[in-house]
Design a protein around this motif. Structure first.
Motif, mmCIF file in Angstrom:
data_model
loop_
_atom_site.group_PDB
_atom_site.id
_atom_site.type_symbol
_atom_site.label_atom_id
_atom_site.label_comp_id
_atom_site.label_asym_id
_atom_site.label_seq_id
_atom_site.Cartn_x
_atom_site.Cartn_y
_atom_site.Cartn_z
ATOM 1 N N ALA A 64 -13.898 11.551 8.417
ATOM 2 C CA ALA A 64 -12.618 11.972 8.197
ATOM 3 C C ALA A 64 -12.302 11.558 6.655
ATOM 4 O O ALA A 64 -11.742 12.643 6.070
ATOM 5 C CB ALA A 64 -11.381 11.057 8.997
ATOM 6 N N LEU A 65 -12.938 10.602 6.215
ATOM 7 C CA LEU A 65 -12.745 10.457 4.689
ATOM 8 C C LEU A 65 -13.336 11.309 3.888
ATOM 9 O O LEU A 65 -12.772 11.693 2.805
ATOM 10 C CB LEU A 65 -13.121 8.818 4.510
ATOM 11 N N GLN A 66 -14.501 11.666 4.242
ATOM 12 C CA GLN A 66 -15.273 12.518 3.599
ATOM 13 C C GLN A 66 -14.529 14.086 3.926
ATOM 14 O O GLN A 66 -14.431 14.708 2.665
ATOM 15 C CB GLN A 66 -16.655 12.884 4.143
ATOM 16 N N TRP A 67 -13.876 14.441 4.772
ATOM 17 C CA TRP A 67 -13.061 15.837 4.676
ATOM 18 C C TRP A 67 -12.020 15.360 3.687
ATOM 19 O O TRP A 67 -11.643 16.279 3.157
ATOM 20 C CB TRP A 67 -12.544 15.824 6.149
ATOM 21 N N ILE A 68 -11.318 14.162 3.781
ATOM 22 C CA ILE A 68 -10.130 14.135 3.009
ATOM 23 C C ILE A 68 -10.629 14.276 1.143
ATOM 24 O O ILE A 68 -10.104 14.919 0.550
ATOM 25 C CB ILE A 68 -9.651 12.749 2.958
ATOM 26 N N ARG A 69 -11.988 13.649 1.177
ATOM 27 C CA ARG A 69 -12.445 13.747 -0.105
ATOM 28 C C ARG A 69 -12.701 15.211 -0.514
ATOM 29 O O ARG A 69 -12.477 15.515 -1.640
ATOM 30 C CB ARG A 69 -13.823 12.911 -0.257
ATOM 31 N N GLU A 70 -13.263 15.925 0.264
ATOM 32 C CA GLU A 70 -13.627 17.494 -0.075
ATOM 33 C C GLU A 70 -12.399 18.324 0.063
ATOM 34 O O GLU A 70 -12.529 19.274 -0.766
ATOM 35 C CB GLU A 70 -14.731 17.662 1.084
ATOM 36 N N ASN A 71 -11.174 18.036 0.703
ATOM 37 C CA ASN A 71 -10.362 18.907 0.899
ATOM 38 C C ASN A 71 -8.971 18.527 0.109
ATOM 39 O O ASN A 71 -7.985 19.504 0.253
ATOM 40 C CB ASN A 71 -10.042 19.509 2.275
ATOM 41 N N MET A 72 -8.824 17.429 -0.391
ATOM 42 C CA MET A 72 -7.408 17.406 -0.627
ATOM 43 C C MET A 72 -7.679 16.875 -2.292
ATOM 44 O O MET A 72 -8.425 16.154 -2.562
ATOM 45 C CB MET A 72 -6.820 15.793 0.049
ATOM 46 N N GLN A 73 -6.768 17.533 -2.890
ATOM 47 C CA GLN A 73 -7.127 17.449 -4.589
ATOM 48 C C GLN A 73 -6.549 16.162 -4.898
ATOM 49 O O GLN A 73 -7.224 15.797 -6.072
ATOM 50 C CB GLN A 73 -6.061 18.719 -5.017
ATOM 51 N N GLU A 74 -5.403 15.523 -4.572
ATOM 52 C CA GLU A 74 -5.165 14.232 -5.044
ATOM 53 C C GLU A 74 -4.292 13.547 -4.073
ATOM 54 O O GLU A 74 -3.400 13.988 -3.235
ATOM 55 C CB GLU A 74 -4.068 14.530 -6.141
ATOM 56 N N ILE A 75 -4.568 12.218 -3.733
ATOM 57 C CA ILE A 75 -3.799 11.323 -3.016
ATOM 58 C C ILE A 75 -2.766 10.693 -3.742
ATOM 59 O O ILE A 75 -3.032 9.814 -4.926
ATOM 60 C CB ILE A 75 -4.562 10.345 -2.263
ATOM 61 N N THR A 76 -1.471 10.906 -3.721
ATOM 62 C CA THR A 76 -0.447 10.486 -4.759
ATOM 63 C C THR A 76 -0.051 9.038 -4.397
ATOM 64 O O THR A 76 0.095 8.099 -5.030
ATOM 65 C CB THR A 76 0.884 11.496 -5.039
ATOM 66 N N ASP A 77 0.192 8.617 -2.980
ATOM 67 C CA ASP A 77 0.630 7.415 -2.386
ATOM 68 C C ASP A 77 -0.130 6.958 -1.164
ATOM 69 O O ASP A 77 -0.293 7.900 -0.259
ATOM 70 C CB ASP A 77 2.119 7.444 -2.499
ATOM 71 N N VAL A 78 -0.264 5.643 -1.149
ATOM 72 C CA VAL A 78 -0.687 5.222 0.348
ATOM 73 C C VAL A 78 0.384 4.440 0.837
ATOM 74 O O VAL A 78 0.741 3.349 0.112
ATOM 75 C CB VAL A 78 -2.135 4.479 0.070
ATOM 76 N N LEU A 79 0.678 4.526 1.876
ATOM 77 C CA LEU A 79 2.004 4.138 2.488
ATOM 78 C C LEU A 79 1.899 3.074 3.414
ATOM 79 O O LEU A 79 2.808 2.364 4.019
ATOM 80 C CB LEU A 79 3.018 5.063 3.105
#
Length: 80
Positions: A64-79
């Motif tokens: 799941a983290l690999q998919w996020i790394r490859e497909n999301m440009q930027e993580i702005t906040d962790v809530l």
């Protein structure tokens, strides 16, 4: 980005879920363990779009983290 992914991983490991923003759009990474019709356990990680409730399923948190790394440009906040 790696720092935010590490935060996501740490929180998800301790709470079994974490919500985060990617381009001001909310998503959650959560662990889901259920019993099927034959009482077989299903142990998966989900990435859920918190606006549409669309869900993608992954066998491991790392996948799941690999998919996020490859497909999301930027993580702005962790809530958390």
């Amino acid at each position: 980005m790696d720092q935010k992914l590490n935060m996501i991983k740490e929180i998800a490991n301790s709470k079994t879920w974490v919500t985060f923003l990617s381009d001001n759009h909310p998503f959650s990474l959560l662990h889901w363990s259920i019993a099927g019709a034959n009482q077989e356990e299903k142990d998966v990680w989900l990435i859920q779009d918190e606006v549409t409730f669309d869900v993608q399923e992954y066998e491991t948190m790392e996948a799941a983290l690999q998919w996020i790394r490859e497909n999301m440009q930027e993580i702005t906040d962790v809530l958390g």
